[in-house]
Motif scaffolding. Structure first.
Motif, short mmCIF file in Angstrom:
data_model
loop_
_atom_site.label_atom_id
_atom_site.label_comp_id
_atom_site.label_asym_id
_atom_site.label_seq_id
_atom_site.Cartn_x
_atom_site.Cartn_y
_atom_site.Cartn_z
N MET A 1 -24.51 46.70 3.02
CA MET A 1 -23.28 47.36 2.65
C MET A 1 -23.52 48.02 1.29
O MET A 1 -24.02 47.39 0.37
N SER A 2 -23.17 49.26 1.20
CA SER A 2 -23.32 50.01 -0.04
C SER A 2 -22.10 49.84 -0.93
O SER A 2 -21.02 49.49 -0.45
N PRO A 3 -22.25 50.11 -2.23
CA PRO A 3 -21.09 50.03 -3.13
C PRO A 3 -19.99 51.01 -2.71
O PRO A 3 -20.27 52.12 -2.27
N LEU A 4 -18.76 50.55 -2.85
CA LEU A 4 -17.61 51.42 -2.60
C LEU A 4 -17.57 52.46 -3.71
O LEU A 4 -17.90 52.17 -4.85
N ASP A 5 -17.19 53.68 -3.41
CA ASP A 5 -17.15 54.76 -4.39
C ASP A 5 -18.50 54.93 -5.08
O ASP A 5 -18.60 54.97 -6.31
N PHE A 6 -19.54 55.00 -4.29
CA PHE A 6 -20.91 55.09 -4.79
C PHE A 6 -21.06 56.21 -5.81
O PHE A 6 -20.59 57.33 -5.60
N ASP A 7 -21.70 55.91 -6.93
CA ASP A 7 -21.97 56.87 -7.99
C ASP A 7 -23.48 56.91 -8.19
O ASP A 7 -24.09 55.91 -8.60
N GLU A 9 -25.21 58.03 -10.42
CA GLU A 9 -25.62 57.84 -11.81
C GLU A 9 -25.55 56.37 -12.24
O GLU A 9 -26.10 56.00 -13.28
N ALA A 10 -24.88 55.54 -11.48
CA ALA A 10 -24.69 54.13 -11.83
C ALA A 10 -25.85 53.29 -11.31
O ALA A 10 -26.61 53.72 -10.45
N ARG A 11 -26.00 52.08 -11.87
CA ARG A 11 -26.97 51.11 -11.40
C ARG A 11 -26.19 49.94 -10.80
O ARG A 11 -25.24 49.45 -11.40
N ASN A 44 -12.54 43.28 -3.51
CA ASN A 44 -13.80 42.79 -4.07
C ASN A 44 -14.82 43.91 -4.21
O ASN A 44 -15.55 43.98 -5.20
N ARG A 45 -14.87 44.79 -3.24
CA ARG A 45 -15.81 45.92 -3.33
C ARG A 45 -15.45 46.85 -4.47
O ARG A 45 -16.32 47.41 -5.13
N LYS A 46 -14.16 47.01 -4.72
CA LYS A 46 -13.71 47.89 -5.82
C LYS A 46 -13.96 47.23 -7.19
O LYS A 46 -14.44 47.87 -8.11
N ASN A 47 -13.65 45.93 -7.30
CA ASN A 47 -13.79 45.23 -8.57
C ASN A 47 -15.23 44.84 -8.90
O ASN A 47 -15.56 44.67 -10.07
N PHE A 48 -16.05 44.67 -7.88
CA PHE A 48 -17.42 44.21 -8.09
C PHE A 48 -18.37 45.07 -7.26
O PHE A 48 -18.96 44.61 -6.28
N PRO A 49 -18.55 46.34 -7.64
CA PRO A 49 -19.40 47.22 -6.85
C PRO A 49 -20.86 46.73 -6.84
O PRO A 49 -21.42 46.41 -7.89
N CYS A 50 -21.41 46.63 -5.65
CA CYS A 50 -22.79 46.17 -5.49
C CYS A 50 -23.25 46.46 -4.07
O CYS A 50 -22.46 46.84 -3.21
N ILE A 73 -34.92 46.74 0.09
CA ILE A 73 -34.32 46.95 -1.23
C ILE A 73 -34.95 48.14 -1.92
O ILE A 73 -34.26 48.93 -2.57
N ALA A 74 -36.26 48.31 -1.76
CA ALA A 74 -36.96 49.43 -2.40
C ALA A 74 -36.47 50.79 -1.92
O ALA A 74 -36.63 51.79 -2.61
N THR A 75 -35.83 50.84 -0.76
CA THR A 75 -35.33 52.12 -0.22
C THR A 75 -33.92 52.46 -0.71
O THR A 75 -33.45 53.57 -0.50
N LEU A 76 -33.25 51.49 -1.33
CA LEU A 76 -31.86 51.70 -1.76
C LEU A 76 -31.83 52.46 -3.09
O LEU A 76 -32.55 52.09 -4.02
N PRO A 77 -30.99 53.47 -3.18
CA PRO A 77 -30.91 54.21 -4.44
C PRO A 77 -30.15 53.42 -5.50
O PRO A 77 -29.21 52.68 -5.18
N THR A 78 -30.53 53.55 -6.71
CA THR A 78 -29.87 53.05 -7.92
C THR A 78 -29.62 51.55 -7.94
O THR A 78 -28.60 51.08 -8.44
N VAL A 79 -30.56 50.76 -7.42
CA VAL A 79 -30.45 49.30 -7.49
C VAL A 79 -30.84 48.86 -8.90
O VAL A 79 -31.83 49.33 -9.46
#
Length: 83
Positions: A1-7, A9-11, A44-50, A73-79
């Motif tokens: 599952m990807s972060p909600l509201d993916f950015d 530029e974020a890590r 939870n996805r909004k408060n704790f994006p991961c 994990i190596a294929t996921l962007p901005t981990v």
């Protein structure tokens, strides 16, 4: 599952949810437990994006399986590998 509201530029941290014996299989369903449902809740996805990774194995968790998880994990962007 990807972060909600993916950015891009974020890590983001990653949660790896490993199942026990009762989650073994190949159906990609038995490994999903109550805590996975809680992690998927909108608030939870909004408060704790991961990222959340819930792999399934049909045997004991062995080194080769952890290597496959690491490759995913190596294929996921901005981990954020520090968290």
């Amino acid at each position: 599952m990807s972060p909600l509201d993916f950015d891009a530029e974020a890590r983001y941290p990653i949660i790896i949810s490993l199942h026990g014996v009762d989650g073994r299989g190949t159906d990609n369903q038995r490994q999903l437990k109550v805590w996975n449902q809680q992690l998927a809740e909108q608030a939870n996805r909004k408060n704790f994006p991961c990222y959340v990774l819930a792999p399934q194995s049909n045997r004991h968790w062995e080194l080769e399986l952890f290597e496959k998880v690491r490759q995913i994990i190596a294929t996921l962007p901005t981990v954020d590998n520090k968290r």
